[in-house]
Design an enzyme around this catalytic site. Sequence first.
Site, short mmCIF file in Angstrom:
data_model
loop_
_atom_site.label_atom_id
_atom_site.label_comp_id
_atom_site.label_asym_id
_atom_site.label_seq_id
_atom_site.Cartn_x
_atom_site.Cartn_y
_atom_site.Cartn_z
N LYS A 207 0.85 -1.18 0.00
CA LYS A 207 0.00 0.00 0.00
C LYS A 207 0.89 1.24 0.00
CE LYS A 207 -3.56 2.41 2.60
NZ LYS A 207 -4.57 2.34 3.67
N LYS A 260 -2.19 -1.41 -3.85
CA LYS A 260 -3.08 -0.26 -3.79
C LYS A 260 -2.27 1.01 -3.82
CE LYS A 260 -6.01 1.94 -0.46
NZ LYS A 260 -6.34 2.01 0.92
C1 PBG Z 1 -7.67 3.27 5.47
C2 PBG Z 1 -7.84 3.14 4.02
C3 PBG Z 1 -7.60 4.11 3.04
C4 PBG Z 1 -8.11 3.57 1.86
C5 PBG Z 1 -8.56 2.29 2.13
N1 PBG Z 1 -8.36 2.03 3.48
C6 PBG Z 1 -7.12 5.49 3.11
C7 PBG Z 1 -5.79 5.83 3.54
O1 PBG Z 1 -4.91 5.00 3.75
O2 PBG Z 1 -5.62 7.03 3.74
C8 PBG Z 1 -8.15 4.28 0.54
C9 PBG Z 1 -9.17 3.82 -0.40
C10 PBG Z 1 -9.47 4.76 -1.49
O3 PBG Z 1 -8.81 5.80 -1.68
O4 PBG Z 1 -10.41 4.45 -2.23
N2 PBG Z 1 -6.52 2.97 6.04
#
Ligand code: PBG
Length: 334
Positions: A207, A260
């Site tokens: 991520k 992601k």
């Molecule tokens: C939470 C999380 C996030 C997303 C999914 N889980 C946001 C972040 O890390 O700030 C992002 C999903 C999206 O942008 O569609 N930890």
Amino acid sequence: MHGGLGSNSIASVGFPVQRPRRLRRNSTIRRLVRETQLSVDDLVLPLFVVPGSGVEKPVASMPGVFQQSVDRTVETAVRARDAGLPAVILFGIPPQKDAEGSGAWHDEGEVQRATAAIKRAAPDLLVITDVCLCEYTDHGHCGVLSGEAVANDATLARLQLAAVSHARAGADIVAPSDMMDGRVAAIRSALDFDGFEDVAILSYAVKYCSSFYGPFRDAAESAPRFGDRRTYQMDPANADEGMREAALDIEEGADVVMVKPALPYLDVVHRLRLRFDVPIAAYQVSGEYSMIKAAAMNGWIDERRAIDETLTSIKRAGADFIITYFALDFAERG
Ligand code: PBG
């Protein structure tokens, strides 16, 4: 050597014997040789659950996406099931936030109640729950703080509580998105200890610290109050590190590893595909959604084609399934 225009001078590169256009002549032949098939089976719909009842509040930066109370969330989930989608992923917005994010493991929390209600209304639909503290902490970080730093090991215990609470509500799959080290092992052992050895872990293994989460932070009301997430989310410049993250999570017990965002990181999806034989997911995140929506609303691109092209590309790169805000659109369009 009196041949016509170019009659033999290009023969050395295959032309005219090889004419790739032969296999693109009409839609039937294109269908026959198509390498990647996108189907509703590949898509997961994210849902944002808020307190209250009868609530359906549009997310300004994500046209077509809503925050919904449990009752409305269940209706959308049933629609998703009826349209053939295999799964939804739930995010919760609690009525109150605190420093610890204790709402994340409240058994009567929005995610827990929505999970139980969806499993009653649509038992075959898989419920995936996002496990993270950022929607629940008053400072908006994904873990508990020690000064201004996010404390890794102190966060793990809270993530265990959240995951077990989701499992107790009936979640099929828990999806930790916090990026703390060791969280997959911690969550696996907590689930097993409480008898939830069949609950799977979809790890947000790779991520990145991405600008493309901007609209999500509106939807989930989870923007950090200070600083950013660079001390726990990955540097966009790194791909080898993503391999190490995925390897660790698999060792720790992840059933599925996810990359992601999706589109800016297709190289990473592909490298994971070549390297690992576990299922791989990709998350087409909020910013990827909103870019397509905004351009389409301006008439600058064709929305439907952009959806199909991006999702197909994510699958072609090697993802087995995709979390996308377009899932219901795609499924209902048939
Ligand atoms: C939470 C999380 C996030 C997303 C999914 N889980 C946001 C972040 O890390 O700030 C992002 C999903 C999206 O942008 O569609 N930890």
